[in-house]
Design a protein around this motif. Structure first.
Motif, short mmCIF file in Angstrom:
data_model
loop_
_atom_site.label_atom_id
_atom_site.label_comp_id
_atom_site.label_asym_id
_atom_site.label_seq_id
_atom_site.Cartn_x
_atom_site.Cartn_y
_atom_site.Cartn_z
N THR A 198 9.62 -6.25 10.80
CA THR A 198 10.80 -5.67 11.43
C THR A 198 10.65 -4.15 11.41
O THR A 198 10.22 -3.57 10.41
N PHE A 199 11.00 -3.51 12.52
CA PHE A 199 10.88 -2.06 12.64
C PHE A 199 12.25 -1.40 12.51
O PHE A 199 13.24 -1.87 13.08
N ALA A 200 12.31 -0.29 11.78
CA ALA A 200 13.51 0.53 11.73
C ALA A 200 13.49 1.48 12.92
O ALA A 200 12.44 1.67 13.55
N THR A 201 14.61 2.09 13.26
CA THR A 201 14.63 3.09 14.32
C THR A 201 14.24 4.44 13.74
O THR A 201 14.54 4.75 12.58
N SER A 202 13.58 5.25 14.54
CA SER A 202 13.17 6.57 14.06
C SER A 202 14.37 7.43 13.71
O SER A 202 14.31 8.28 12.82
N GLY A 203 15.49 7.22 14.41
CA GLY A 203 16.68 8.00 14.11
C GLY A 203 17.25 7.74 12.73
O GLY A 203 18.07 8.53 12.24
N SER A 204 16.82 6.65 12.10
CA SER A 204 17.34 6.33 10.76
C SER A 204 16.54 7.01 9.65
O SER A 204 16.95 6.99 8.49
N VAL A 205 15.41 7.62 10.00
CA VAL A 205 14.53 8.20 8.99
C VAL A 205 15.03 9.59 8.59
O VAL A 205 15.34 10.42 9.44
N GLN A 206 15.08 9.82 7.29
CA GLN A 206 15.58 11.09 6.77
C GLN A 206 14.59 11.69 5.77
O GLN A 206 13.92 10.97 5.03
N VAL A 207 14.51 13.00 5.77
CA VAL A 207 13.67 13.69 4.79
C VAL A 207 14.17 13.37 3.39
O VAL A 207 15.37 13.42 3.12
N GLY A 208 13.27 13.00 2.51
CA GLY A 208 13.62 12.70 1.14
C GLY A 208 13.81 11.23 0.84
O GLY A 208 13.85 10.84 -0.33
N GLN A 209 13.92 10.39 1.87
CA GLN A 209 14.12 8.97 1.59
C GLN A 209 12.82 8.33 1.10
O GLN A 209 11.71 8.77 1.43
N ALA A 210 12.95 7.32 0.30
CA ALA A 210 11.79 6.65 -0.28
C ALA A 210 11.11 5.76 0.76
O ALA A 210 11.77 5.12 1.58
N VAL A 211 9.78 5.75 0.72
CA VAL A 211 9.00 4.90 1.61
C VAL A 211 7.85 4.26 0.84
O VAL A 211 7.44 4.75 -0.21
N VAL A 212 7.34 3.18 1.38
CA VAL A 212 6.27 2.41 0.74
C VAL A 212 5.17 2.17 1.76
O VAL A 212 5.43 1.80 2.91
N ALA A 213 3.93 2.42 1.36
CA ALA A 213 2.77 2.16 2.23
C ALA A 213 2.01 0.95 1.70
O ALA A 213 1.80 0.82 0.49
N VAL A 214 1.60 0.09 2.62
CA VAL A 214 0.85 -1.11 2.24
C VAL A 214 -0.41 -1.19 3.10
O VAL A 214 -0.37 -0.93 4.29
N GLY A 215 -1.53 -1.54 2.47
CA GLY A 215 -2.78 -1.63 3.23
C GLY A 215 -3.96 -1.91 2.35
O GLY A 215 -3.82 -2.43 1.25
N ALA A 216 -5.15 -1.52 2.85
CA ALA A 216 -6.39 -1.77 2.13
C ALA A 216 -7.17 -0.48 1.94
O ALA A 216 -8.28 -0.32 2.43
N PRO A 217 -6.63 0.50 1.21
CA PRO A 217 -7.35 1.76 0.98
C PRO A 217 -8.67 1.50 0.27
O PRO A 217 -8.72 0.77 -0.71
N LEU A 218 -9.73 2.10 0.83
CA LEU A 218 -11.08 1.94 0.26
C LEU A 218 -11.47 0.47 0.14
O LEU A 218 -12.25 0.09 -0.73
N GLY A 219 -10.91 -0.36 1.01
CA GLY A 219 -11.24 -1.77 1.02
C GLY A 219 -10.46 -2.61 0.04
O GLY A 219 -10.68 -3.81 -0.06
N LEU A 220 -9.53 -2.00 -0.68
CA LEU A 220 -8.74 -2.72 -1.67
C LEU A 220 -7.49 -3.28 -0.99
O LEU A 220 -6.43 -2.65 -0.97
N SER A 221 -7.61 -4.46 -0.42
CA SER A 221 -6.51 -5.04 0.34
C SER A 221 -5.29 -5.32 -0.53
O SER A 221 -5.38 -5.40 -1.76
N GLU A 222 -4.13 -5.42 0.12
CA GLU A 222 -2.85 -5.70 -0.54
C GLU A 222 -2.50 -4.62 -1.58
O GLU A 222 -1.91 -4.92 -2.60
#
Length: 451
Positions: free
Chosen positions: A239-263
């Motif tokens: 599910t995508f949030a709207t860009s208008g809802s994003v505020q400086v300072g709010q907490a965010v989480v990144a998920v992916g496979a940095p350096l091949g380390l999935s999840e």
């Protein structure tokens, strides 16, 4: 302004801008893991409806929610994340990935930037229907020590996939997110670029299942691509949030496979909501990025940056870097990462799914050739030429006019003007502020389109 990606060219889209001077960056897919959308709390509008942001006016005060003039300009040393070598091989950059030059204003401080491309490994030798769900639900602004970040990660992880691209004797690993139950998956264009002519794409889902994928369409000017798997059931769309809802300072989480380390999961805050950034596989991607200090590295490319509700606010695409190591591999996270805004991602992905291609908005101007396209100016961006019959010409703009704002976005660099224009969908009416003969003027411009 049209949507070309550089300077000294005909109206945006006619030709690509030349590569600006400045630090170089390699764009490569990540291995781990923006136009405010004013849509309702329901799936994206149907085929009979237009994108809300295509005709959505600014607020009563002329501002676009979630963005401020202080968001300009971009810092130097920004590039797409580069691929990183697989654990079985020494760190090395994929030779086929081209260099990308980005903002150079702070290059003396930041040094050479690095894109957050895929983790590289070597084996030795308009109006459209959209299946994407968008919500206007507001997320919490700060993390709590009660599992909030954990809950956000748990919500998005079933929708996150690891993308492996094999071409010849080398390959890249990037990240993507499931868009619908039909098997469409969103990622960065630079993640799958190597597979456009030849090669294979394999998607690994959160539950361990794998499937081959094909490219549905790409947009190098937005560094986005949609791929598709067939015959895979029980998919969990993000599910995508709207860009208008994003505020400086709010907490965010990144998920992916940095350096091949999935999840892999990291967290941080939104540092800026509209930072003009140039990145991509060929340096043609220019957009108003969501800046974050959440740790993202090679392999995170194409992966989600989510709010504490687990809703996507951006697609991780590039980072600022202090430089590359002596063996040619890129350096990693220094707390300055960039994500393509959710509104842009939704619009681009929806059109690619419907048509196979994406059409950018265009102002119908060309810019001068002096200096770096990312260097900030104190006066604005001068128009070298205005195309007869184009959007700017119809609104009365002329060659020599100096554009200082597009709606409420200060255009302090050529890239800032390009990004501010692409922030909106074709057909959107924007207010362009400019100076002519020392006087400040405004013009209402209905943006044209450019494939």
């Amino acid at each position: 302004m049209s949507d070309q990606s550089g300077l000294n060219t005909p109206p945006f889209g006619g030709q690509h801008f030349g590569t600006p001077a400045g630090p170089t960056y390699s764009a490569q897919p990540y291995t781990g893991a923006s136009q405010p959308y004013a849509g309702p709390s329901q799936p994206y509008p149907g085929a009979s409806q237009s994108y809300p942001d295509a005709n959505q006016p600014a607020g009563p005060d002329g501002r676009i929610p979630g963005y401020t003039g202080a968001d300009f300009p971009a810092p130097g040393g920004v590039t797409t994340l580069q691929p990183a070598p697989a654990p079985a091989a020494p760190p090395k950059q994929s030779n086929r990935l081209g260099a990308v030059i980005v903002a150079s204003a702070l290059s003396a401080v930041l040094g050479v930037g690095a894109g957050i491309g895929s983790y590289a490994y070597f084996t030795g030798g308009g109006s459209v229907a959209s299946p994407i769900t968008v919500t206007t639900q507001q997320a919490a602004n700060s993390p709590k020590l009660d599992g909030t970040v954990t809950a956000a990660a748990a919500k998005i992880q079933p929708s996150v996939v690891t993308i492996t691209v094999q071409s010849g004797n080398s390959g890249d690993i990037g990240t993507g997110e499931v868009l619908d139950t039909d098997g469409h998956i969103l990622t960065n264009n630079h993640v799958v670029a190597a597979a456009k002519d030849s090669g294979t794409i394999t998607v690994t889902f959160n539950d361990g299942r794998t499937a081959s994928a094909k490219i549905v369409g790409t947009s190098d000017t937005n560094d986005l691509a949609v791929i598709k798997v067939d015959g895979v059931k029980d998919l969990t769309p993000a599910t995508f949030a709207t860009s208008g809802s994003v505020q400086v300072g709010q907490a965010v989480v990144a998920v992916g496979a940095p350096l091949g380390l999935s999840e892999s999961v990291t967290s941080g805050i939104v540092s800026n909501t509209a930072r003009p950034v140039r990145s991509g596989d060929d340096g043609n991607a220019v957009y108003l990025a969501v800046q974050t200090d959440a740790a993202i590295n090679p392999g995170n490319s194409g992966g989600p940056l989510v709010d504490l509700n687990g809703q996507i606010v951006g697609i991780n695409s590039s980072i600022a870097s202090t430089g590359s190591s002596s063996d040619g591999s890129q350096s990693g996270n220094i707390g300055i990462g960039f994500a393509i805004p959710s509104d842009i991602a939704v619009r681009v992905a929806s059109e690619i799914i419907a048509k196979g291609t994406y059409t950018n908005s265009a102002l119908g101007v060309s810019l001068g050739s002096q200096g770096d396209s990312a260097v900030s100016t104190a006066t604005g961006v001068p128009l070298q030429d205005v195309t007869a019959g184009g959007a700017a010409a119809k609104a009365g703009l002329q060659a020599g006019d100096v554009v200082t704002k597009v709606n409420d976005f200060p255009t302090t660099s050529a890239d800032g003007l390009i990004a501010a224009t692409r922030f909106y969908a074709p057909g959107t009416k924007v207010t362009v502020t400019y100076t002519r003969d020392g006087a400040t003027k405004t013009a209402d411009v209905t943006l044209g389109s450019l494939s």
